[in-house]
Design a protein around this motif. Sequence first.
Motif, PDB file in Angstrom:
ATOM      1  N   UNK A  34       0.824  -1.191   0.000  1.00 55.33           N
ATOM      2  CA  UNK A  34       0.000   0.000   0.000  1.00 55.33           C
ATOM      3  C   UNK A  34       0.867   1.254   0.000  1.00 55.33           C
ATOM      4  N   UNK A  35       0.344   2.305  -0.583  1.00 56.04           N
ATOM      5  CA  UNK A  35       0.994   3.604  -0.493  1.00 56.04           C
ATOM      6  C   UNK A  35       0.627   4.252   0.846  1.00 56.04           C
ATOM      7  N   UNK A  36       1.226   5.395   1.102  1.00 57.44           N
ATOM      8  CA  UNK A  36       0.924   6.116   2.336  1.00 57.44           C
ATOM      9  C   UNK A  36      -0.529   6.557   2.400  1.00 57.44           C
ATOM     10  N   UNK A  37      -1.184   6.659   1.231  1.00 53.14           N
ATOM     11  CA  UNK A  37      -2.597   7.065   1.173  1.00 53.14           C
ATOM     12  C   UNK A  37      -3.543   5.873   1.176  1.00 53.14           C
ATOM     13  N   UNK A  38      -3.032   4.668   1.476  1.00 53.66           N
ATOM     14  CA  UNK A  38      -3.838   3.450   1.498  1.00 53.66           C
ATOM     15  C   UNK A  38      -4.357   3.075   0.118  1.00 53.66           C
ATOM     16  N   UNK A  39      -3.573   3.335  -0.922  1.00 52.81           N
ATOM     17  CA  UNK A  39      -3.899   2.915  -2.279  1.00 52.81           C
ATOM     18  C   UNK A  39      -3.100   1.669  -2.613  1.00 52.81           C
ATOM     19  N   UNK A  40      -3.720   0.719  -3.337  1.00 55.32           N
ATOM     20  CA  UNK A  40      -2.960  -0.449  -3.746  1.00 55.32           C
ATOM     21  C   UNK A  40      -1.852  -0.026  -4.726  1.00 55.32           C
ATOM     22  N   UNK A  41      -0.650  -0.578  -4.522  1.00 55.01           N
ATOM     23  CA  UNK A  41       0.514  -0.222  -5.339  1.00 55.01           C
ATOM     24  C   UNK A  41       1.021  -1.426  -6.111  1.00 55.01           C
ATOM     25  N   UNK A  42       1.242  -2.533  -5.412  1.00 54.65           N
ATOM     26  CA  UNK A  42       1.561  -3.809  -6.049  1.00 54.65           C
ATOM     27  C   UNK A  42       0.748  -4.884  -5.345  1.00 54.65           C
ATOM     28  N   UNK A  43       0.605  -6.036  -6.024  1.00 51.90           N
ATOM     29  CA  UNK A  43      -0.114  -7.139  -5.409  1.00 51.90           C
ATOM     30  C   UNK A  43       0.483  -8.458  -5.860  1.00 51.90           C
ATOM     31  N   UNK A  44       0.288  -9.458  -5.033  1.00 47.24           N
ATOM     32  CA  UNK A  44       0.664 -10.831  -5.360  1.00 47.24           C
ATOM     33  C   UNK A  44      -0.535 -11.705  -5.052  1.00 47.24           C
ATOM     34  N   UNK A  45      -1.028 -12.378  -6.084  1.00 53.08           N
ATOM     35  CA  UNK A  45      -2.189 -13.252  -5.960  1.00 53.08           C
ATOM     36  C   UNK A  45      -1.756 -14.689  -6.219  1.00 53.08           C
ATOM     37  N   UNK A  46      -2.171 -15.596  -5.368  1.00 50.27           N
ATOM     38  CA  UNK A  46      -1.978 -17.031  -5.593  1.00 50.27           C
ATOM     39  C   UNK A  46      -3.359 -17.643  -5.820  1.00 50.27           C
ATOM     40  N   UNK A  47      -3.578 -18.143  -7.025  1.00 51.82           N
ATOM     41  CA  UNK A  47      -4.870 -18.699  -7.425  1.00 51.82           C
ATOM     42  C   UNK A  47      -4.719 -20.196  -7.667  1.00 51.82           C
ATOM     43  N   UNK A  48      -5.648 -20.961  -7.119  1.00 45.54           N
ATOM     44  CA  UNK A  48      -5.607 -22.413  -7.253  1.00 45.54           C
ATOM     45  C   UNK A  48      -6.730 -22.886  -8.161  1.00 45.54           C
ATOM     46  N   UNK A  49      -6.357 -23.606  -9.215  1.00 41.59           N
ATOM     47  CA  UNK A  49      -7.306 -24.237 -10.119  1.00 41.59           C
ATOM     48  C   UNK A  49      -7.330 -25.729  -9.813  1.00 41.59           C
ATOM     49  N   UNK A  50      -8.190 -26.526 -10.464  1.00 44.07           N
ATOM     50  CA  UNK A  50      -8.204 -27.964 -10.185  1.00 44.07           C
ATOM     51  C   UNK A  50      -6.884 -28.664 -10.464  1.00 44.07           C
ATOM     52  N   UNK A  51      -6.022 -28.087 -11.334  1.00 43.32           N
ATOM     53  CA  UNK A  51      -4.808 -28.818 -11.706  1.00 43.32           C
ATOM     54  C   UNK A  51      -3.495 -28.101 -11.400  1.00 43.32           C
ATOM     55  N   UNK A  52      -3.546 -26.844 -10.877  1.00 43.16           N
ATOM     56  CA  UNK A  52      -2.278 -26.180 -10.587  1.00 43.16           C
ATOM     57  C   UNK A  52      -2.499 -24.944  -9.732  1.00 43.16           C
TER      58      UNK A  52
END
Length: 336
Positions: free
Chosen positions: A261-279
């Motif tokens: 987050x930035x100092x203003x509580x804005x999203x700056x970068x993100x990391x998402x881990x998503x699980x599908x049936x096969x990976x």
Amino acid sequence: MRIRLDERDEDMHTLEDAETFNESMYFNVYDGKPNVGAWFRLGNRANEGYAEMTTCIYLPSGAVAFMYARPHIETNDAFDAGGMRFEVIEPFKELRVTYEGKVALLTDPLAMADPRKAFTEAEHVDCAVELTYRGLSPMLGGEPELEEGDKVPGGSGGVPQDEAMQFARGHYEQHVGAHGTITVGADSFSLDGFGLRDHSWGPRSWQAPYWYRWLTCNAGPDDGFMVSVIAGRDGKVRRSGVVFEKGQYTPILDASIETTWTAEDNQETLRCVAKTPDREIEIKGTVMSFIPLRNRREGSVTRIGEGLTRYDWEDKTGYGLSEYLDQIEDGRPVGV
């Protein structure tokens, strides 16, 4: 509970008695050649006498051309208000988005943290949008078919079932391509890009979810994803989405998102881990341009942060939106 969807759902739905009944369509698009992104939304609230109209265009200069209005409406007969119009040319295959009106040219989009001041100080210029959208993917979603004993769904994330705290009973999404022109002041851009659209109907309160994260992305005509993580006020969190691969959808069964987050509580970068049936898929996102928006109702304040975002996963790079909704408590977004 079964989900029903057919071509008739591309049309307008019957206006229900609920005061907060909303029918809305949303479209986004990004084209890397002119480096222009945009999203457009019309939400009809005919029982309350107005539509919510939003135009948001991320310009190559880093400025954002933005307009929000609540034009008066009395019926739910069409998406046509405030200079914006959505037309279904062929259900699930072709739709048209047009807008003609003014936009505020925000050289510093973060100024929208104080919208009255931002609109007063910004230059207002003419804007014209003509975009034709084509369906690229299967349809995702629909409306629940209630059986005896079923409760009317309250919307996303286990939110309360009462009418005032629902967040769209019917809802579907689709990855799309879009081509046409966007003109902002003296600048005109030809677009041939990709995005996502949705259509929702039923009672809607922006205060119903406690917070949510909605990630949309395209990496060309055959690849992309949508990730949805929604926290209800009862503490339950729903995690879902799809991976768009070779023109088909693979379901996401679970997802987690870590945000810087930035100092203003804005999203700056993100990391998402998503699980599908096969990976398991790791998605990294970098916000390229950000505008903070808000909704007020009966003393409650909801913040909606809209980030034009670059995503990298596996061997792909794509672009789309990261939309972060949070209720504001003690002056801070609750999800931060």
